[in-house]
Every structure is written in C-alpha cells, then in structure tokens.
Design an enzyme around this catalytic site. Structure first.
Site, PDB file in Angstrom:
ATOM      1  N   GLU A  20       0.826  -1.214   0.000  1.00 39.54           N
ATOM      2  CA  GLU A  20       0.000   0.000   0.000  1.00 39.54           C
ATOM      3  C   GLU A  20       0.859   1.261   0.000  1.00 39.54           C
ATOM      4  O   GLU A  20       1.870   1.332   0.718  1.00 39.54           O
ATOM      5  CB  GLU A  20      -0.887  -0.032   1.247  1.00 39.54           C
ATOM      6  CG  GLU A  20      -2.285   0.410   1.006  1.00 39.54           C
ATOM      7  CD  GLU A  20      -3.004  -0.457  -0.024  1.00 39.54           C
ATOM      8  OE1 GLU A  20      -3.020  -0.083  -1.210  1.00 39.54           O
ATOM      9  OE2 GLU A  20      -3.547  -1.496   0.368  1.00 39.54           O
ATOM     10  N   ASP A  23       3.446   2.811  -4.514  1.00 41.72           N
ATOM     11  CA  ASP A  23       3.599   3.115  -5.947  1.00 41.72           C
ATOM     12  C   ASP A  23       4.260   4.473  -6.172  1.00 41.72           C
ATOM     13  O   ASP A  23       5.092   4.622  -7.059  1.00 41.72           O
ATOM     14  CB  ASP A  23       2.277   2.984  -6.723  1.00 41.72           C
ATOM     15  CG  ASP A  23       1.140   3.849  -6.214  1.00 41.72           C
ATOM     16  OD1 ASP A  23       1.197   4.343  -5.072  1.00 41.72           O
ATOM     17  OD2 ASP A  23       0.171   4.041  -6.992  1.00 41.72           O
ATOM     18  N   SER A  54     -23.649   9.572 -17.719  1.00 39.18           N
ATOM     19  CA  SER A  54     -23.739   8.368 -16.898  1.00 39.18           C
ATOM     20  C   SER A  54     -25.142   8.368 -16.311  1.00 39.18           C
ATOM     21  O   SER A  54     -25.501   9.278 -15.568  1.00 39.18           O
ATOM     22  CB  SER A  54     -22.690   8.408 -15.788  1.00 39.18           C
ATOM     23  OG  SER A  54     -22.866   7.312 -14.936  1.00 39.18           O
ATOM     24  N   LEU A 105     -11.588   1.000  -4.314  1.00 36.26           N
ATOM     25  CA  LEU A 105     -11.500  -0.088  -5.296  1.00 36.26           C
ATOM     26  C   LEU A 105     -11.206   0.454  -6.691  1.00 36.26           C
ATOM     27  O   LEU A 105     -11.404  -0.223  -7.692  1.00 36.26           O
ATOM     28  CB  LEU A 105     -12.808  -0.902  -5.292  1.00 36.26           C
ATOM     29  CG  LEU A 105     -13.170  -1.502  -3.922  1.00 36.26           C
ATOM     30  CD1 LEU A 105     -14.545  -2.151  -3.965  1.00 36.26           C
ATOM     31  CD2 LEU A 105     -12.118  -2.520  -3.472  1.00 36.26           C
ATOM     32  N   SER A 106     -10.751   1.708  -6.756  1.00 36.02           N
ATOM     33  CA  SER A 106     -10.301   2.314  -8.011  1.00 36.02           C
ATOM     34  C   SER A 106     -11.386   2.490  -9.056  1.00 36.02           C
ATOM     35  O   SER A 106     -11.162   2.252 -10.245  1.00 36.02           O
ATOM     36  CB  SER A 106      -9.176   1.477  -8.644  1.00 36.02           C
ATOM     37  OG  SER A 106      -8.052   1.607  -7.891  1.00 36.02           O
ATOM     38  N   SER A 108     -12.376   5.287 -10.057  1.00 36.80           N
ATOM     39  CA  SER A 108     -11.963   6.392 -10.935  1.00 36.80           C
ATOM     40  C   SER A 108     -10.955   5.903 -11.973  1.00 36.80           C
ATOM     41  O   SER A 108     -11.035   6.286 -13.145  1.00 36.80           O
ATOM     42  CB  SER A 108     -11.397   7.553 -10.113  1.00 36.80           C
ATOM     43  OG  SER A 108     -10.346   7.104  -9.310  1.00 36.80           O
ATOM     44  N   GLU A 140      -5.968  11.735 -14.322  1.00 34.82           N
ATOM     45  CA  GLU A 140      -6.315  11.865 -12.899  1.00 34.82           C
ATOM     46  C   GLU A 140      -5.405  12.837 -12.171  1.00 34.82           C
ATOM     47  O   GLU A 140      -5.859  13.646 -11.368  1.00 34.82           O
ATOM     48  CB  GLU A 140      -6.242  10.505 -12.207  1.00 34.82           C
ATOM     49  CG  GLU A 140      -7.323   9.567 -12.689  1.00 34.82           C
ATOM     50  CD  GLU A 140      -7.527   8.384 -11.765  1.00 34.82           C
ATOM     51  OE1 GLU A 140      -7.337   8.529 -10.550  1.00 34.82           O
ATOM     52  OE2 GLU A 140      -7.881   7.316 -12.283  1.00 34.82           O
ATOM     53  N   ASP A 152      -3.199   2.108  -9.966  1.00 32.46           N
ATOM     54  CA  ASP A 152      -4.574   1.676 -10.246  1.00 32.46           C
ATOM     55  C   ASP A 152      -4.846   1.553 -11.744  1.00 32.46           C
ATOM     56  O   ASP A 152      -5.473   0.594 -12.203  1.00 32.46           O
ATOM     57  CB  ASP A 152      -5.566   2.673  -9.625  1.00 32.46           C
ATOM     58  CG  ASP A 152      -5.329   2.859  -8.143  1.00 32.46           C
ATOM     59  OD1 ASP A 152      -4.666   2.009  -7.534  1.00 32.46           O
ATOM     60  OD2 ASP A 152      -5.811   3.871  -7.592  1.00 32.46           O
TER      61      ASP A 152
HETATM   62  C1  GLA Z   1      -4.837   4.944  -4.280  1.00 27.83           C
HETATM   63  C2  GLA Z   1      -3.925   5.572  -5.305  1.00 27.83           C
HETATM   64  C3  GLA Z   1      -2.819   4.621  -5.735  1.00 27.83           C
HETATM   65  C4  GLA Z   1      -2.112   3.999  -4.532  1.00 27.83           C
HETATM   66  C5  GLA Z   1      -3.118   3.478  -3.516  1.00 27.83           C
HETATM   67  C6  GLA Z   1      -2.484   3.043  -2.235  1.00 27.83           C
HETATM   68  O1  GLA Z   1      -5.577   3.909  -4.856  1.00 27.83           O
HETATM   69  O2  GLA Z   1      -4.675   5.945  -6.451  1.00 27.83           O
HETATM   70  O3  GLA Z   1      -1.936   5.295  -6.582  1.00 27.83           O
HETATM   71  O4  GLA Z   1      -1.237   4.928  -3.955  1.00 27.83           O
HETATM   72  O5  GLA Z   1      -4.088   4.467  -3.186  1.00 27.83           O
HETATM   73  O6  GLA Z   1      -1.728   1.905  -2.405  1.00 27.83           O
END
Ligand code: GLA
Length: 373
Positions: A20, A23, A54, A105-106, A108, A140, A152
């Site tokens: 975590e 990155d 949307s 959960l990404s 975006s 982003e 992500d």
């Molecule tokens: C978010 C960010 C990623 C990463 C995670 C943590 O999802 O978009 O770039 O830093 O948090 O691991």
C-alpha cells in the site's frame, strides 16, 4: 477518422493484496483486478462538443474547454483522458459501472482506463497498455488534480484473469510481472468488505501522507522512500528522525519486505502464509502510516475473528474497503459477523462481495454509430 466511429471498452476496479502507498515511493505493489468494472462507449462527433453521460447525469462542453481544473466532478476523469490524448474533436462518452465509487477499489481508474481504451480503439491509436495507463494516470493527476500514484490505472489495463500483478515502481516507468492468484484452488474465497466510509483522494490524508513520506526520504538521503529499505543502518537512521516521519518510514520499509514475502507465497501457492503478513500490513497501515479508520479496523478484526485466514485494509485508506481470505464454509458467518458488528455501533451496513482475480480492460465492440446529433 470520421464522425460516427465508435468503440466500447470495459475496465475493472482493483484490490491490493499488499504494497500500500508504495507506488509513488518507488516500491512494488501486489494487486489484482476485480470482476466488477466500468464500461465506456465513445462515439466521435462531427463538431467540437464533448458530452459525458452516466445514467441521467450529463456534462457537456467544448473540447477546447478541456484544461486542468475546468471540469467539475466525475466527468473530469473522462474529459481528462481526451485532454491527455490531445483529442481535438467532439466525442460522446457514455459510462456505466457496477463498481462502488469512493470504496478504495479504483472506480476512478476504471473510468479513465475504460475511456482511454475505448478512444484508442475508436481513433485507431495502437497504444500499448502501459502507454494507456500513463494517459489515464495523467488524466487523474493533472486534469483532476488527485495526487495519486500510477498503480490503479496499470492494474485496470494490464491485469489478467486468475493472476495478480506485481508492479515495480523503481524506474521511471512501471514494469510488472504476473503471479498465479487462485485462492479458490487452496479452498479460499477472496472477499471485499466495503465499509461505506468514503474518502476523496483529492483532499486530505492521502496527499498529506505522500508529503510526509517524501519528507522522510529527504531526511534519510534517499531519492524514494522505498529505497530506504536497503540502508544498512536503517534502525539507527529511523531513531534519528522525528517520531511522525520515523513511523511513515518504518511502515514503508516493512511493507517493502512484506511485498517480497507475499509474492513468494503466491509463487508457491502458499496462501496460509498470508495470515501473519496481512495482519502486520494492517497494523502498520493503522499505527505507522495511520491511514486506517475505526470502521476498517473493526471490519478486519471481526472477519479475522469469524474465520478469515487473512485480512487487511486495502487501497488509499481513510475509509473504503478491506480484503479478506475466507474458507467458503465461513463466508456466511464472516459476512453476518461484520454486518452485526457495524449494526451494534449504529454504523451504515457494510457491503461484502466475493471476487476472483478478474480480467484487465478489454475492447467489447468497435464499429460505427449514427453520428451523434
Ligand atoms: C490509491 C492511489 C494509488 C495507490 C493506492 C495506495 O488507490 O490511487 O496510486 O497509492 O491508493 O496503495
């Protein structure tokens, strides 16, 4: 490319097993794609209008208006991809998704990755997955202004079903390898527990943690904080830092080691090894990086107590989701236990769902539509 050229692409959300916040600090992250995803259909127009829809929500403007900060809210993720690709013509973008947003959960990245891949197909750009991830990342970070790393978008675009991605951020551009990721083969289900606590990545804690980790790296004399894991006198050096920076650096250097250990366990198919590693990852995220929250701590403790063999918070933190490995016979008990624990405190009911390691983004259709009016 003429008006009416059209393509539909779908891109998944992701869940991190470990690594975590590494990155943007030059470390390695271990993640997999969810089976839930966002679908984007893009249709090239004959004028300069951009329409992002949307459901019943629509944003519209001129392609010449697409500059950082100009588009409010979620449409900026789609508009940002047009901007990052330097598209100079009007486009209709229609979005649908079964991913919860703001859940760590990404969602975006799934949105920007789906739009990037659909545009690549409609405009016949022939960009690689790594190049498309960079486009989605720029959308982003520059257009929306979220100070995130590059994980992500890359996972959303490059993931493979039944595999995890071990992504290395040591170099200028991320590189990655795929690892086997079939917990079901070892009699385990992968559960995601969405606490329903929402955090906006553009403000607050995430950017603060990033700044603190960068400050710790400067104090330790390393370019990126993950490099500190290799310092021979690390313990002494940490003792010389102010407490807050020492905690951040301790989390990062220990997380670097955990990534190596979890990757080795996945290679060996040894899912039992993940229990103590994910426990330590959660404790470090809670106590040293301080990115957890009471809801995540309760979710992790409850699912562990009810039979999960491993669990931790996942994603950027300050809310969002936990990930857990659970024997199928205990899934119902674990789900009920976490629901009851939240109810007891009067908190919004969490959402629990099972997932396998899903496929990366894919083009579902390309062709021609009647040019949008
Ligand atoms: C978010 C960010 C990623 C990463 C995670 C943590 O999802 O978009 O770039 O830093 O948090 O691991």
């Amino acid at each position: 490319m003429t008006a009416g050229a059209s393509a539909t692409a779908a891109a998944p959300g992701r869940v991190n097993l470990i690594g975590e916040h590494l990155d943007y600090l030059g470390g390695r992250c271990l993640s997999l794609a969810l089976e839930r995803r966002t679908t984007a259909t893009v249709t090239l127009r004959g004028d300069d209008r951009v329409l992002v829809r949307s459901g019943r929500r629509t944003w519209q403007g001129s392609v010449t208006d697409l500059v950082p900060g100009a588009v409010p809210g979620w449409p900026a993720y789609a508009a940002g991809v047009l901007w990052a690709l330097g598209v100079r013509r009007g486009v209709d973008v229609a979005i649908s998704s079964d991913l919860p947003s703001g859940a760590g959960l990404s969602s975006s990245a799934a949105l920007s990755s789906a739009v990037a891949l659909a545009l690549d197909a409609a405009l016949d750009l022939g960009l690689s997955r790594g190049e498309l991830a960079e486009v989605a990342y720029r959308a982003e970070s520059e257009m929306v202004g979220a100070p995130t790393g590059r994980l992500d978008q890359l996972v959303s675009l490059a993931a493979e079903p039944g595999r995890a991605l071990l992504v290395d951020f040591a170099g200028e551009r991320p590189t990655w390898e795929v690892l086997p990721c079939r917990p079901d083969g070892s009699g385990l289900a992968l559960l995601v527990v969405d606490t329903r606590v929402r955090h906006d990545m553009r403000v607050g804690g995430y950017g603060e943690r990033r700044a603190e980790c960068e400050a710790a790296a400067r104090r330790l004399g390393v370019r990126l904080l993950a490099d500190a894991a290799a310092l021979p006198d690390l313990a002494d050096r940490l003792a010389g830092l102010p407490d807050l920076l020492a905690r951040r650096a301790r989390f990062v250097t220990e997380e670097v080691a955990r990534v190596g250990a979890v990757a080795a366990a996945l290679h060996a198919g040894d899912w039992d090894a993940l229990g103590p590693l994910l426990d330590a990852g959660h404790a470090g995220a809670r106590d040293d990086l301080q990115i957890s929250c009471p809801e995540l701590d309760l979710a992790v403790a409850t699912v562990r107590g009810a039979g999960a063999t491993a669990a931790r918070m996942t994603g950027g933190g300050f809310g969002g989701s936990a990930v857990a490995l659970v024997p199928p016979a205990s899934v119902e008990r674990v789900t009920r236990a976490v629901g009851a624990a939240f109810e007891e405190r009067g908190w919004t009911a969490p959402q629990v769902f099972a997932t396998a390691a899903g496929r990366g983004a894919e083009v579902l259709r390309r062709g021609r539509a009647a040019p949008p009016a």
